[in-house]
Design an enzyme around this catalytic site. Structure first.
Site, PDB file in Angstrom:
ATOM      1  N   HIS A   1       3.693 -37.605  65.724  1.00 17.66           N
ATOM      2  CA  HIS A   1       4.722 -37.819  65.069  1.00 17.66           C
ATOM      3  C   HIS A   1       4.475 -38.941  64.221  1.00 17.66           C
ATOM      4  O   HIS A   1       3.544 -39.850  64.577  1.00 17.66           O
ATOM      5  CB  HIS A   1       5.708 -38.115  66.122  1.00 17.66           C
ATOM      6  CG  HIS A   1       6.314 -37.057  66.494  1.00 17.66           C
ATOM      7  ND1 HIS A   1       7.286 -36.227  65.897  1.00 17.66           N
ATOM      8  CD2 HIS A   1       6.229 -36.644  68.081  1.00 17.66           C
ATOM      9  CE1 HIS A   1       7.579 -35.233  66.953  1.00 17.66           C
ATOM     10  NE2 HIS A   1       7.044 -35.350  67.970  1.00 17.66           N
TER      11      HIS A   1
ATOM     12  N   LEU B   1      -0.070 -28.448  65.414  1.00 18.04           N
ATOM     13  CA  LEU B   1      -0.810 -28.783  64.238  1.00 18.04           C
ATOM     14  C   LEU B   1       0.072 -28.986  62.901  1.00 18.04           C
ATOM     15  O   LEU B   1      -0.378 -29.468  62.001  1.00 18.04           O
ATOM     16  CB  LEU B   1      -1.871 -27.661  64.047  1.00 18.04           C
ATOM     17  CG  LEU B   1      -3.044 -27.692  65.014  1.00 18.04           C
ATOM     18  CD1 LEU B   1      -3.885 -26.434  64.624  1.00 18.04           C
ATOM     19  CD2 LEU B   1      -3.690 -28.861  65.216  1.00 18.04           C
ATOM     20  N   ARG B   2       1.321 -28.721  63.288  1.00 15.40           N
ATOM     21  CA  ARG B   2       2.400 -29.291  62.169  1.00 15.40           C
ATOM     22  C   ARG B   2       2.133 -28.537  60.870  1.00 15.40           C
ATOM     23  O   ARG B   2       2.715 -29.057  59.978  1.00 15.40           O
ATOM     24  CB  ARG B   2       2.133 -31.018  62.031  1.00 15.40           C
ATOM     25  CG  ARG B   2       2.344 -31.522  63.282  1.00 15.40           C
ATOM     26  CD  ARG B   2       3.596 -31.362  63.929  1.00 15.40           C
ATOM     27  NE  ARG B   2       3.957 -32.242  64.949  1.00 15.40           N
ATOM     28  CZ  ARG B   2       4.621 -31.908  66.130  1.00 15.40           C
ATOM     29  NH1 ARG B   2       5.180 -30.869  66.249  1.00 15.40           N
ATOM     30  NH2 ARG B   2       4.882 -32.808  66.862  1.00 15.40           N
TER      31      ARG B   2
ATOM     32  N   HIS C   1      -2.587 -25.772  73.840  1.00  9.89           N
ATOM     33  CA  HIS C   1      -1.355 -26.075  73.657  1.00  9.89           C
ATOM     34  C   HIS C   1      -1.384 -27.095  72.649  1.00  9.89           C
ATOM     35  O   HIS C   1      -1.398 -28.182  73.143  1.00  9.89           O
ATOM     36  CB  HIS C   1      -0.547 -26.441  75.015  1.00  9.89           C
ATOM     37  CG  HIS C   1       0.963 -26.597  74.709  1.00  9.89           C
ATOM     38  ND1 HIS C   1       1.885 -26.143  75.476  1.00  9.89           N
ATOM     39  CD2 HIS C   1       1.568 -27.060  73.602  1.00  9.89           C
ATOM     40  CE1 HIS C   1       3.159 -26.425  75.039  1.00  9.89           C
ATOM     41  NE2 HIS C   1       2.954 -27.129  73.982  1.00  9.89           N
TER      42      HIS C   1
ATOM     43  N   ASP D   1      -0.746 -30.597  74.925  1.00  6.98           N
ATOM     44  CA  ASP D   1       0.553 -30.592  74.083  1.00  6.98           C
ATOM     45  C   ASP D   1       0.526 -31.678  73.237  1.00  6.98           C
ATOM     46  O   ASP D   1       1.332 -32.343  72.827  1.00  6.98           O
ATOM     47  CB  ASP D   1       1.664 -30.998  75.157  1.00  6.98           C
ATOM     48  CG  ASP D   1       3.188 -30.642  74.579  1.00  6.98           C
ATOM     49  OD1 ASP D   1       4.168 -30.898  75.292  1.00  6.98           O
ATOM     50  OD2 ASP D   1       3.008 -29.905  73.238  1.00  6.98           O
TER      51      ASP D   1
ATOM     52  N   ASN E   1       8.907 -34.360  76.314  1.00  7.80           N
ATOM     53  CA  ASN E   1       9.395 -33.569  76.648  1.00  7.80           C
ATOM     54  C   ASN E   1       8.556 -32.287  77.295  1.00  7.80           C
ATOM     55  O   ASN E   1       7.872 -31.601  76.596  1.00  7.80           O
ATOM     56  CB  ASN E   1      10.503 -32.873  75.897  1.00  7.80           C
ATOM     57  CG  ASN E   1      11.444 -31.893  76.572  1.00  7.80           C
ATOM     58  OD1 ASN E   1      11.352 -31.766  77.825  1.00  7.80           O
ATOM     59  ND2 ASN E   1      12.303 -31.376  76.001  1.00  7.80           N
TER      60      ASN E   1
ATOM     61  N   ASP F   1       7.427 -22.282  72.287  1.00 10.16           N
ATOM     62  CA  ASP F   1       7.552 -23.598  72.696  1.00 10.16           C
ATOM     63  C   ASP F   1       8.250 -24.666  71.605  1.00 10.16           C
ATOM     64  O   ASP F   1       8.011 -24.409  70.358  1.00 10.16           O
ATOM     65  CB  ASP F   1       6.094 -23.937  73.191  1.00 10.16           C
ATOM     66  CG  ASP F   1       6.161 -25.440  73.529  1.00 10.16           C
ATOM     67  OD1 ASP F   1       5.462 -26.309  72.604  1.00 10.16           O
ATOM     68  OD2 ASP F   1       6.552 -25.851  74.451  1.00 10.16           O
TER      69      ASP F   1
ATOM     70  N   HIS G   1       8.232 -22.756  77.560  1.00 18.51           N
ATOM     71  CA  HIS G   1       8.364 -23.873  77.802  1.00 18.51           C
ATOM     72  C   HIS G   1       9.760 -23.732  78.643  1.00 18.51           C
ATOM     73  O   HIS G   1      10.810 -23.431  78.233  1.00 18.51           O
ATOM     74  CB  HIS G   1       8.922 -24.492  76.220  1.00 18.51           C
ATOM     75  CG  HIS G   1       9.587 -25.793  76.278  1.00 18.51           C
ATOM     76  ND1 HIS G   1       8.870 -26.978  75.649  1.00 18.51           N
ATOM     77  CD2 HIS G   1      10.867 -26.178  76.729  1.00 18.51           C
ATOM     78  CE1 HIS G   1       9.988 -28.190  75.727  1.00 18.51           C
ATOM     79  NE2 HIS G   1      11.141 -27.541  76.598  1.00 18.51           N
TER      80      HIS G   1
ATOM     81  N   ASN H   1       5.756 -23.523  66.232  1.00 19.28           N
ATOM     82  CA  ASN H   1       7.011 -24.492  65.884  1.00 19.28           C
ATOM     83  C   ASN H   1       6.789 -25.169  64.616  1.00 19.28           C
ATOM     84  O   ASN H   1       7.202 -26.613  64.752  1.00 19.28           O
ATOM     85  CB  ASN H   1       7.833 -24.909  67.323  1.00 19.28           C
ATOM     86  CG  ASN H   1       6.697 -26.258  67.614  1.00 19.28           C
ATOM     87  OD1 ASN H   1       5.646 -26.116  67.764  1.00 19.28           O
ATOM     88  ND2 ASN H   1       7.260 -27.240  68.270  1.00 19.28           N
TER      89      ASN H   1
END
Lengths: 442, 318, 169
Positions: free
Chosen positions: A311, A65-66, A62, A307, A280, A154, A181, A96
């Site tokens: 950011h 990697l953006r 999980h 996870d 979250n 997720d 999720h 996502n």
């Protein structure tokens, strides 16, 4: 690649029931042999790694990697580097991104980028629904053919029970898990942290434990109904643990993961509106944290998954309500698990390696998770006696959002190998995490 | 530069000692007198620049602060900022830095996010006064409520004060709970369970399920405004039902064993949480609350200014 | 102290003989007690009405930073109509003159007296502003770092004037 003989490592491989100080020969990208009498061919490099632990490379199912779309926070390459620095040889990339990974082209893109980085193995995860909008199924078949190892929405829960059911049924065709999720959005909406005395004092809207448990219960029931494999992401409450325990007791195909922050921190960490404690599902109460630890110890929760959620500094430098959820975790995971679960006596090291390597590989049908002779040489060497100081600027991730900034953690990853290639070696620079107990290599 | 009694910022009552709270109330007394003079001004904060940074619309609190500032001879600037960092462009951090660059002495901030005042206070050298942050605290309201109670009863310790209404979403309630418990009062809360925060009893308050029980018990009621949005968000079925079950009505008050004091932070929803007759009646101290509000805010500004940054002596850049 | 105050009272009556509404305003804190006593001594000699007031000048000081962590602001109460009255400011010690300047500013915010006089029990010199007392109890030659204080029975249990040499060095 020259053959390498690692001598005097404590080799911990639960897949073989192995935990002893012995030698391992790595040749042609594979584990060629394990044993005291194993020796390499002429010209083999001999590394005396006395004092180090060697384990099958860690696997994290999980990770965010953006890339594509949010490369300012992380790319597949920087994430893969962060992974090997943390001892992970395999990571599963959540879909996502922007755009999301809901088709074969996107899956192929992630796979190719991962291969180009040539560091940790990157396994793409595809979306459950097109656009993650929760309306209709994405093309599981096309995506798995292109390399997806699981599906997940997720970032969002699959709110529709009908969609979750069909996803579980359809996923059976391809033998992949549906990773959910678990969050009831109606209960959780607007919440910024766990609903409890701390949220009351801080005046922040809380997310009750029930928001997670309701979906955990639902997913377990649907797993039974469909015979599909549901994988429960980032479990955080004692109620969830209870539900999973009972489900496993009944033999249902339910697997679960927990993140290091949920077995290390509690909601008190949010005091002072510290956004590095905002994620979250949120940090919960001490009893929840203890339940997660116990569940990892007894196997109710099958694996540890970080996870990892990069950011940008600006994004987290905000009012608590407005800050995004999540922290990075690839480089601190092993140290935290080592400290909270093994050093504390709650688990043995072999059990930990199972949760961080063997189980994810086995349950998600990935390669790795073993040092059985003949298998690809994906392995990690770490020094349990050394310590390192978490300095965000020196982490390999592109982002810095970790609550452990400035803390000294035990257990230092010394080297990581993927397919017999050295993809990470920690330098001797003290600032890079070498300190008391550093071992020298022959 | 002296360490002021209150430190650099007033973020909430939770972090104050009973002595600090009492000192503010005591300091407010002479300021009440200033507002009675023909020239309602003292030069105490002459030359100080104060910005009222309001991210949420609020006429009464802003005006109260403005009077307090002007009566202390400070220079006031009102900034009506728009929304949150995310939705409207300039982040709170940038707003803060811009203010600091203009050498503002004090900032009075009202913001929709809990923690915003503390966030600002940690990033600028100016004094920061919390005029309401999200659902966290509204310390000057808590203080003026305490002053009003003290005026009428001569003390706070041992008083039975019940906060009635939407405690869950109320920063006024939280500040009152902190202030009252620290000064030794017995605090109760009363409202529909959907509008009471979880773990509220951990804050040292008693929960009354019915308003009749609260009225039976209390010396004073602090009646909170019920917002329309609570109905649309499903916390209560209707305003009418709320009034029927939890409204502070003349009828219910007539059965009170004591002469209950009635407080309300305003603005009132007449006929919802409180009947007009009660609001305008002899037991209501709603208007004295407003008067005390200016005095309390003058006291807070005055006490904080005693430790405000001396820009001249620090010679410019930080 | 009684004798000194009696003499001050006579001088005051002399200086205000021209007539007019008299207001004795004591500066917090000990000026208040002194003003009370002076009023009692002046009233019988005066032959006309005498009003009292108290003044706290803390909010008018020019040195906000030096007030200290816990400023105490005491009561200010002045008669409603000062216009045309003769105001006598009463204080215990006259030193730099800044307290009196603040008192003048504050009185100006209440009205426009016909005349303002200053009566002090002790003048210790060391003026930093052009301010002089009209009625002085006793003059003392104090060095800048000496501490001069007046004690009054009502607050301190005894009447006295203390001079402590070098106390603020």
């Amino acid at each position: 690649m020259k053959p390498v003989l690692f001598a005097n490592a404590r080799i911990v491989d639960p897949s073989q029931g192995l935990d002893e100080v012995t030698s391992l020969l790595m040749q042609d990208g594979r584990v060629a042999g394990i044993g005291r009498d194993v020796h390499g061919p002429e010209g083999a490099q001999i590394l005396d790694v006395a004092g180090l632990v060697m384990a099958p490379g860690l696997i994290d199912v999980h990770v965010h990697l953006r890339e594509p779309g949010q490369e300012d926070r992380e790319t597949i390459a920087t994430g893969a580097l962060s992974a090997v620095a943390g001892g992970f040889t395999g990571i599963c990339a959540m879909p996502n991104t922007d755009p999301v990974i809901d088709n074969q082209g996107a899956v192929g893109f992630v796979k190719a980028k991962g291969e180009a980085a040539a560091l940790a193995r990157v396994y793409p995860i595809g979306c459950v629904s097109v656009g993650q909008r929760g309306e209709r199924l994405a093309e599981f078949g096309e995506m798995t053919a292109a390399g997806a190892v699981a599906v997940s929405d997720d970032g969002h829960p699959v709110m529709s029970s009908h969609l979750m059911r069909t996803a579980l049924e359809y996923a059976r065709t391809f033998g992949i898990p549906v990773a959910d999720h678990c969050e009831d959005l109606a209960l959780a909406a607007g919440g910024a942290m766990h609903e409890g005395i701390v949220s009351t004092r801080l005046g922040l809207k809380g997310i009750p434990a029930a928001a997670e448990e309701i979906h955990v219960a639902r997913d377990i029931i649907l797993a039974e109904l469909t015979g599909g494999h549901v994988h429960l992401c980032h479990m955080s409450t004692r109620g969830s643990v209870e539900l999973i325990r009972r489900a496993k007791h009944r033999g249902l195909q339910v697997t679960a993961e927990a993140a290091p922050h949920h077995f290390t921190l509690t909601h008190e960490r949010c005091d002072g509106y510290d956004t590095s404690a905002k994620m979250n599902p949120p940090l919960r109460e001490a009893e929840d944290r203890d339940a997660i630890r116990g569940a990892l110890a007894d196997g109710t929760i099958d694996c540890i998954a970080t996870d990892h959620a990069p950011h940008h500094y600006d994004a987290k430098e905000r009012e608590f309500d407005d800050a995004p959820n999540g922290i990075i975790g690839l480089e601190t995971a092993l140290s935290l698990a080592w400290r909270e679960l093994v050093l504390s006596g709650r688990m043995t090291l072999p059990a930990l390696i199972d949760r961080m390597s063997c189980a994810p590989a086995r349950l998600w049908h990935l390669g790795g998770g073993t040092l059985r002779p003949g298998s690809p040489a994906d392995l990690v060497l770490f020094d349990p006696a050394a310590e390192w100081r978490v300095e965000p600027a020196r982490l390999r991730s592109r982002s810095r959002n970790t609550p452990w900034a400035g803390e000294t953690l035990p257990g230092v990853v010394r080297a990581t190998y993927v397919g017999g290639r050295s993809v990470f070696v920690r330098t001797g620079d003290p600032a890079d995490g070498a300190s008391a107990g550093k071992r020298r290599q022959a | 530069m002296n360490a002021a009694l209150l430190g650099k910022d007033l973020v909430g009552l939770e972090s104050l000692t009973p002595e600090q709270i009492t000192a503010i109330l005591d300091t407010a007394e002479p300021f009440k007198e200033v507002s009675e003079r023909p020239i309602k001004k003292v030069p105490a904060l002459r030359g100080k620049t104060i910005v009222n940074l309001f991210f949420e619309a609020s006429t009464r609190t802003r005006i109260s602060f403005e009077f307090a500032e002007k009566r202390l001879s400070a220079d006031t600037v009102n900034v009506q900022a728009a929304g949150s960092s995310v939705s409207k462009g300039e982040t709170l951090v940038d707003t803060a830095r811009n203010l600091e660059a203009m050498r503002i002495d004090m900032v009075v901030i009202r913001h929709g996010s809990s923690g915003a005042a503390q966030f600002l206070g940690q990033r600028i050298r100016s004094n920061v006064i919390n005029a309401g942050d999200g659902t966290h605290e509204h310390p000057t309201q808590g203080l003026l409520d305490l002053l009003t109670l003290r005026d009428r009863f001569g003390r706070i310790a041992g008083l039975k004060v019940c906060i009635v209404g939407d405690v869950l979403h109320s920063r006024v309630a939280r500040s009152n709970i902190w202030g009252l418990t620290k000064l030794g009062a017995d605090v109760g809360v009363c409202g529909p369970p959907t509008l009471l925060p979880s773990h509220v009893t951990d804050l040292g308050v008693t929960v009354f399920r019915r308003i009749e029980e609260a009225i039976e018990w209390a010396d004073a009621l602090n009646v909170l405004r019920l917002q329309l949005e609570r109905m649309t968000a499903g916390f209560i079925p209707s305003l009418r039902e709320y009034n029927r079950v939890f409204g502070v009505t003349t009828d219910r008050l007539s059965r009170a064993p004591k002469d209950l004091l009635i407080l309300h932070p305003g603005p009132m929803n007449r006929g919802v949480e409180i009947d007009s007759d009660v609001a305008d009646g002899p037991h209501s101290v709603i208007l004295p609350q407003v008067t005390n509000g200016v005095a309390v805010r003058m006291a807070v500004l005055y006490l904080l200014a005693g430790g405000s940054p001396d820009w001249a002596s620090t010679g410019g850049e930080t | 102290m009684g004798r000194v105050l009696a003499r001050m009272a006579s001088e005051l009556v002399e200086q205000t003989a021209s007539g007019g509404d008299l207001v004795l305003v004591g500066i917090q804190r000990r000026g208040v007690q002194l003003a009370d006593r002076l009023a009692a001594l002046v009233a019988p000699q005066l032959g006309r009405s005498l009003r009292r007031g108290t003044l706290d000048i803390t909010l008018y000081r020019d040195d906000l930073q030096a007030i200290g962590p816990r400023p105490e602001v005491h009561e200010t109460r002045l008669p409603a109509d000062l216009n045309g009255a003769i105001v006598v400011i009463v204080d215990d010690v006259l030193f730099t003159g800044r307290t009196v300047r603040a008192a003048l500013d504050e009185i100006a915010d209440f009205g426009r007296p016909r005349r303002v006089l200053l009566a002090v029990l002790v003048d210790r010199g060391g003026r930093e502003l052009p301010i002089a007392a009209d009625v002085t109890g006793l003059a003392v030659n104090a060095a800048p770092d000496d501490h001069v204080a007046v004690l009054v029975r009502e607050l301190d249990g005894d009447d006295a004037v203390d001079l402590i040499a070098g106390a603020t060095r």
